[in-house]
Scaffold this motif. Structure first.
Motif, short mmCIF file in Angstrom:
data_model
loop_
_atom_site.label_atom_id
_atom_site.label_comp_id
_atom_site.label_asym_id
_atom_site.label_seq_id
_atom_site.Cartn_x
_atom_site.Cartn_y
_atom_site.Cartn_z
N SER A 1 0.81 -1.22 0.00
CA SER A 1 0.00 0.00 0.00
C SER A 1 0.84 1.27 0.00
O SER A 1 0.66 2.13 -0.87
CB SER A 1 -0.96 -0.01 1.20
OG SER A 1 -1.70 1.18 1.26
N PRO A 2 1.80 1.46 0.95
CA PRO A 2 2.56 2.72 0.94
C PRO A 2 3.38 2.95 -0.32
O PRO A 2 3.45 4.08 -0.80
CB PRO A 2 3.45 2.60 2.19
CG PRO A 2 3.48 1.17 2.56
CD PRO A 2 2.18 0.62 2.11
N ALA B 1 -12.85 5.58 -4.18
CA ALA B 1 -14.17 5.14 -3.73
C ALA B 1 -15.29 6.12 -4.07
O ALA B 1 -16.46 5.83 -3.85
CB ALA B 1 -14.15 4.89 -2.22
N ILE B 2 -14.95 7.29 -4.60
CA ILE B 2 -15.93 8.35 -4.85
C ILE B 2 -16.93 7.93 -5.94
O ILE B 2 -16.56 7.35 -6.96
CB ILE B 2 -15.22 9.65 -5.28
CG1 ILE B 2 -14.37 10.21 -4.13
CG2 ILE B 2 -16.21 10.69 -5.78
CD1 ILE B 2 -15.15 10.55 -2.89
N ASP B 3 -18.22 8.22 -5.70
CA ASP B 3 -19.24 7.98 -6.73
C ASP B 3 -20.08 9.23 -7.02
O ASP B 3 -20.93 9.23 -7.91
CB ASP B 3 -20.16 6.82 -6.34
CG ASP B 3 -20.81 7.01 -4.98
OD1 ASP B 3 -21.00 8.15 -4.55
OD2 ASP B 3 -21.12 5.99 -4.33
N TYR C 1 -6.99 2.65 -10.47
CA TYR C 1 -5.90 1.77 -10.89
C TYR C 1 -4.91 1.55 -9.74
O TYR C 1 -4.39 0.45 -9.57
CB TYR C 1 -5.17 2.37 -12.09
CG TYR C 1 -5.89 2.22 -13.40
CD1 TYR C 1 -6.48 1.02 -13.77
CD2 TYR C 1 -5.97 3.28 -14.30
CE1 TYR C 1 -7.14 0.89 -14.98
CE2 TYR C 1 -6.63 3.15 -15.51
CZ TYR C 1 -7.22 1.95 -15.85
OH TYR C 1 -7.88 1.81 -17.05
N ALA C 2 -4.64 2.60 -8.97
CA ALA C 2 -3.70 2.48 -7.84
C ALA C 2 -4.20 1.46 -6.82
O ALA C 2 -3.43 0.62 -6.33
CB ALA C 2 -3.49 3.84 -7.18
N VAL C 3 -5.49 1.51 -6.52
CA VAL C 3 -6.07 0.54 -5.58
C VAL C 3 -6.03 -0.86 -6.19
O VAL C 3 -5.81 -1.86 -5.49
CB VAL C 3 -7.51 0.95 -5.20
CG1 VAL C 3 -8.18 -0.14 -4.36
CG2 VAL C 3 -7.50 2.27 -4.46
N LYS C 4 -6.22 -0.94 -7.50
CA LYS C 4 -6.15 -2.24 -8.19
C LYS C 4 -4.75 -2.85 -8.06
O LYS C 4 -4.60 -4.07 -7.86
CB LYS C 4 -6.51 -2.04 -9.66
CG LYS C 4 -6.61 -3.33 -10.48
CD LYS C 4 -7.03 -3.02 -11.92
CE LYS C 4 -7.13 -4.30 -12.75
NZ LYS C 4 -7.54 -3.99 -14.15
N VAL C 5 -3.71 -2.01 -8.15
CA VAL C 5 -2.33 -2.49 -7.99
C VAL C 5 -2.13 -3.03 -6.58
O VAL C 5 -1.47 -4.06 -6.39
CB VAL C 5 -1.33 -1.35 -8.29
CG1 VAL C 5 0.09 -1.76 -7.91
CG2 VAL C 5 -1.38 -0.96 -9.76
N ILE C 6 -2.69 -2.36 -5.57
CA ILE C 6 -2.57 -2.85 -4.19
C ILE C 6 -3.20 -4.23 -4.06
O ILE C 6 -2.63 -5.13 -3.42
CB ILE C 6 -3.24 -1.85 -3.21
CG1 ILE C 6 -2.51 -0.52 -3.22
CG2 ILE C 6 -3.28 -2.42 -1.80
CD1 ILE C 6 -3.19 0.56 -2.42
#
Length: 798
Positions: free
Chosen positions: A469-470, A498-500, A736-741
């Motif tokens: 994560s970091p 997470a924004i919608d 995409y960043a969260v997907k990488v995590i």
């Protein structure tokens, strides 16, 4: 035939690079956009400092800006609060200088002593955009020092918040010290462990116990000092009856040390001290990366950074600069054009045209008559006015507005992916460890039961998960930074993903303060256009400049009897023509019910029409709204401004979008809260004080600013207005960043499965642990960094 370089020289200012509209300012074959830029060049050239221009092309800042009144810097009580240190001879002060942007800036500021002998030393912190200057008080005053910086184009930004000096910077010195200790112990422990891994000769074997004790000595400071925060965090987490990632980390670190110490002291094995030191070293680096932030940008600003340091108080026909804190009820103050009104006051003299857009969101300047109350926070847009303070600064409308419930700091409860996974990871890890222990214990092999239990806790310690994560979010943070979105911390990136629901403010957010369109209602013949242009060219007022642009190519004629009343209008004559241009009261018309900035044109007592100036929409607004709509975001607009351009906005926003106008700060906050109560994850984009409550209440608050160094409300991110059109890319990239995590978690899980297959059998060797854990760590760090950059390149962000 001109070369490309010669063409650039002719069309761009040699100092700042701005376009050169005419050839009025030429010095030594160099062209300048204004007298200020030419003066800076002349000062540097006369002091043999022309090397400034060798390091970068056009390194300077434009000098067209209005000079600030610096008389308050002569006041001893104000000086005492601004300087870092002073004695009878020397003083040291640290300035925040937004104009610092290249190596030429550093070179010039660190050679100030060549421009004035009173400057002893100067040091520049490029990342923080700060210059620390030591000067001789008997040779140069603080005011003269600031004036010197102004002359060379490096105006320091001094606000009331600088006087208070409330530093909120993250102090990472303790964390760096812990990383240093862990790194030192890791290197030495690994070196001592090599003979054990590769087999010891007879001579080396007699020192094996000594090597073990040395490893134990290196493991103690790592356990007690470097890893102490993880034990504290795990204990607090358990006390609050919740499980965070620090629980399995602390458990793994403790078991690693305990089993290693047991094997070394009982001389039954070599232990895992090198693995312990490497584990703590890497997760501390991950923690350091996670705490990274942008020190040169403040995300926690308040109204004090909007106020000036001092105001001019009128006493017995004399003007005295007084710091805001010393302003008393009954004081008579002078507020000049473009200055901010510091406290609620009654208008005593002059014509007040006050811009309250930053406080209320309403873009129309408010006209005030004598005897009316003018509220704090407004900016005077006309002539100098005199006012009498009726409320102390601490009791003014603006201060109360900031301190009410709408502006308090809301706790944003957001469960990150790692936080969510850690709850189940800890429970699953303990179940596997206890199951392996029970299996071997019931099989009559207590030694293997102990070995399997500890081995599972060691090998499955979520080091790779703690790093994924970091390192991913830090890489994303730097990519956002390069694209002029400055995010407060790494956690805000997961919040963005997470924004919608995206909510926009209007004035200064989707409209650009630096771009405007001029409209004319009426009729002007050729002669009248020539008259109007010839009159307006005599004024430096921004509206006069805009009118000239609108008129285009006309024939200039000689105007006689020219007069200008600052902030109201101008008049003149040509042959039998008389012309007046300005406000409704100045041209003597009863048409005062129009909105926005209005300039009336009257020729020979006939009203020919009026100009209105409207802020233009930001470049790419239509594309931004359409892209976000196609990604199924709910889009809304909440504005403190009126409904003047509602029809145009309804054509831009989706049909189901709420377009709400004339909203107070509290109403904005309540709207955000309502959407959140319906399960929406809301992002608010605003720019002014009236948006501060909504920005803090929203799941993600983004302050849009055309100058990120100026005041902006407390928020999670600051978006440079130039990058507004990239907003859909930013939202997509955060996902995409969260997907990488998540992908890196799968990789670390595969490593754990391989390790656990050996651990549950109780056959894990120190060499196996020493190889598997660093390899998994390096793999995760490399994967996250490369994949994050790949996704950024795919979205054309790098």
């Amino acid at each position: 035939m001109s070369t490309k370089g010669e063409l650039q020289l002719k069309t761009s200012c040699y100092h700042c690079g701005d376009p050169v509209e005419d050839s009025a300012y030429i010095l030594e074959d160099h062209r300048f956009c204004c007298l200020g830029c030419q003066t800076v060049y002349q000062i540097l050239n006369d002091n043999n400092m022309a090397s400034y221009y060798k390091y970068n092309s056009h390194p300077g800042k434009s000098q067209k800006a209005q000079k600030e009144d610096l008389s308050y810097l002569d006041e001893p009580n104000i000086i005492a609060k601004l300087v870092d240190y002073q004695d009878d001879e020397l003083a040291i002060i640290t300035f925040y200088v937004p104009a610092i942007h290249c190596s030429s800036c550093i070179w010039l500021l660190e050679h100030l002593y060549k421009l004035h002998s009173g400057v002893k030393t100067s040091q520049v912190d490029f990342m923080k955009k700060q210059a620390s200057i030591t000067f001789k008080k008997n040779e140069i005053s603080l005011r003269e020092l600031v004036e010197l910086l102004h002359k060379i184009g490096y105006d320091p930004k001094i606000t009331l918040q600088d006087v208070v000096k409330e530093g909120k910077k993250i102090n990472q010195s303790k964390l760096i010290a812990k990383i240093t200790v862990a790194g030192f112990c890791f290197g030495n422990s690994m070196m001592i462990s090599f003979p054990e891994y590769f087999g010891m000769a007879e001579f080396e074997r007699q020192y094996s116990n000594f090597f073990g004790y040395m490893n134990l000595a290196f493991g103690l400071p790592v356990l007690l000092y470097s890893a102490s925060d993880y034990f504290k965090s795990a204990w607090l987490s358990l006390k609050q009856k919740r499980l965070n990632l620090d629980v399995p980390l602390a458990l793994g670190i403790f078991v690693l040390f305990f089993r290693s110490a047991y094997e070394i002291l009982s001389q039954t094995g070599a232990g895992f001290m090198d693995t312990l030191c490497s584990l703590v070293f890497f997760i501390l680096i991950g923690k350091y990366v996670q705490q990274r932030t942008y020190y040169h940008i403040s995300f926690e600003r308040d109204y004090r950074s909007y106020f000036p340091v001092a105001v001019t108080v009128l006493e017995d026909e004399s003007a005295k600069p007084t710091q805001i804190a010393d302003l008393q009820v009954g004081d008579r103050i002078l507020v000049r054009n473009n200055e901010i009104i510091p406290a609620d006051a009654i208008l005593l003299k002059g014509n007040a045209s006050v811009d309250f857009s930053f406080v209320t969101g309403e873009s129309k300047p408010v006209e005030k008559i004598l005897g009316e109350v003018v509220y704090a926070g407004g900016r005077q847009m006309g002539e100098a006015i005199e006012l009498e303070v009726v409320k102390a600064v601490s009791q003014s409308y603006l201060t109360k507005l900031w301190n009410n419930d709408s502006f308090k700091q809301y706790e944003k409860k957001f469960d990150t992916f790692v936080g969510y996974i850690s709850k189940y990871f800890t429970i699953g890890l303990l179940l596997i460890a206890l199951s392996a222990c029970a299996f071997w214990w019931m099989g009559g092999n207590p030694d293997k039961a102990w070995g399997a239990f500890t081995a599972v806790l060691i090998i499955a310690c979520p080091c790779a998960l703690a790093l994924s994560s970091p390192f991913t979010l830090s890489a994303a943070l730097s990519i956002f930074d390069k694209n002029k979105l400055y995010i407060k911390n790494t956690a805000a990136i997961e919040q963005m993903a997470a924004i919608d629901t995206v909510v926009f403010d209007k004035t200064g957010t989707i409209s650009s303060p630096n771009a405007s369109s001029m409209y004319f209602e009426g009729n002007l013949n050729t002669m009248e256009r020539n008259l109007l242009a010839s009159l307006c060219r005599n004024s430096n007022h921004p509206l006069s400049r805009e009118i000239l642009k609108w008129l285009g190519n006309v024939d200039m004629i000689a105007i006689s009897g020219y007069q200008e009343v600052v902030g109201r209008g101008q008049s003149g004559r040509y042959l039998d023509y008389s012309i007046r241009v300005g406000s409704a009261s100045y041209v003597h018309t009863d048409k005062v019910d129009l909105e926005g900035s209005v300039v009336y044109v009257k020729i020979n007592d006939n009203l020919k029409g009026y100009f209105t100036l409207e802020q233009s929409w930001r470049s790419g607004l239509n594309e931004v709204i359409n892209e976000l709509k196609s990604e199924d975001y709910d889009l809304h607009l909440i504005s403190g401004d009126n409904e003047r351009r509602a029809d145009a906005l309804r054509m831009i926003f989706p049909s189901k979008a709420y377009l709400l106008f004339n909203q107070t700060p509290s109403e904005k906050l309540n709207r955000i809260s309502d959407w959140q109560n319906h399960g929406k994850k809301v992002c608010m984009l605003g720019d002014g004080l009236n948006d501060a409550g909504a920005l803090r209440k929203a799941d993600l608050g983004i302050a849009v600013s055309d100058d990120i160094n100026n005041f902006s409300p407390g928020c999670d991110a600051i978006l440079d207005g130039e990058a507004f059109y990239k907003l859909p890319k930013f939202f997509e990239f955060s996902k995409y960043a969260v997907k990488v995590i998540k992908m890196s978690f799968v990789i670390s899980l595969l490593y754990n499965i391989v390790g656990l297959s050996f651990a549950v059998q109780g056959t894990m060797s120190p060499l196996f642990a020493a190889i598997l854990m660093p390899i998994s760590t390096v793999t995760i760090i490399s994967f996250t960094s490369l994949m994050t950059r790949w996704y950024a390149k795919r979205r054309k962000l790098i």
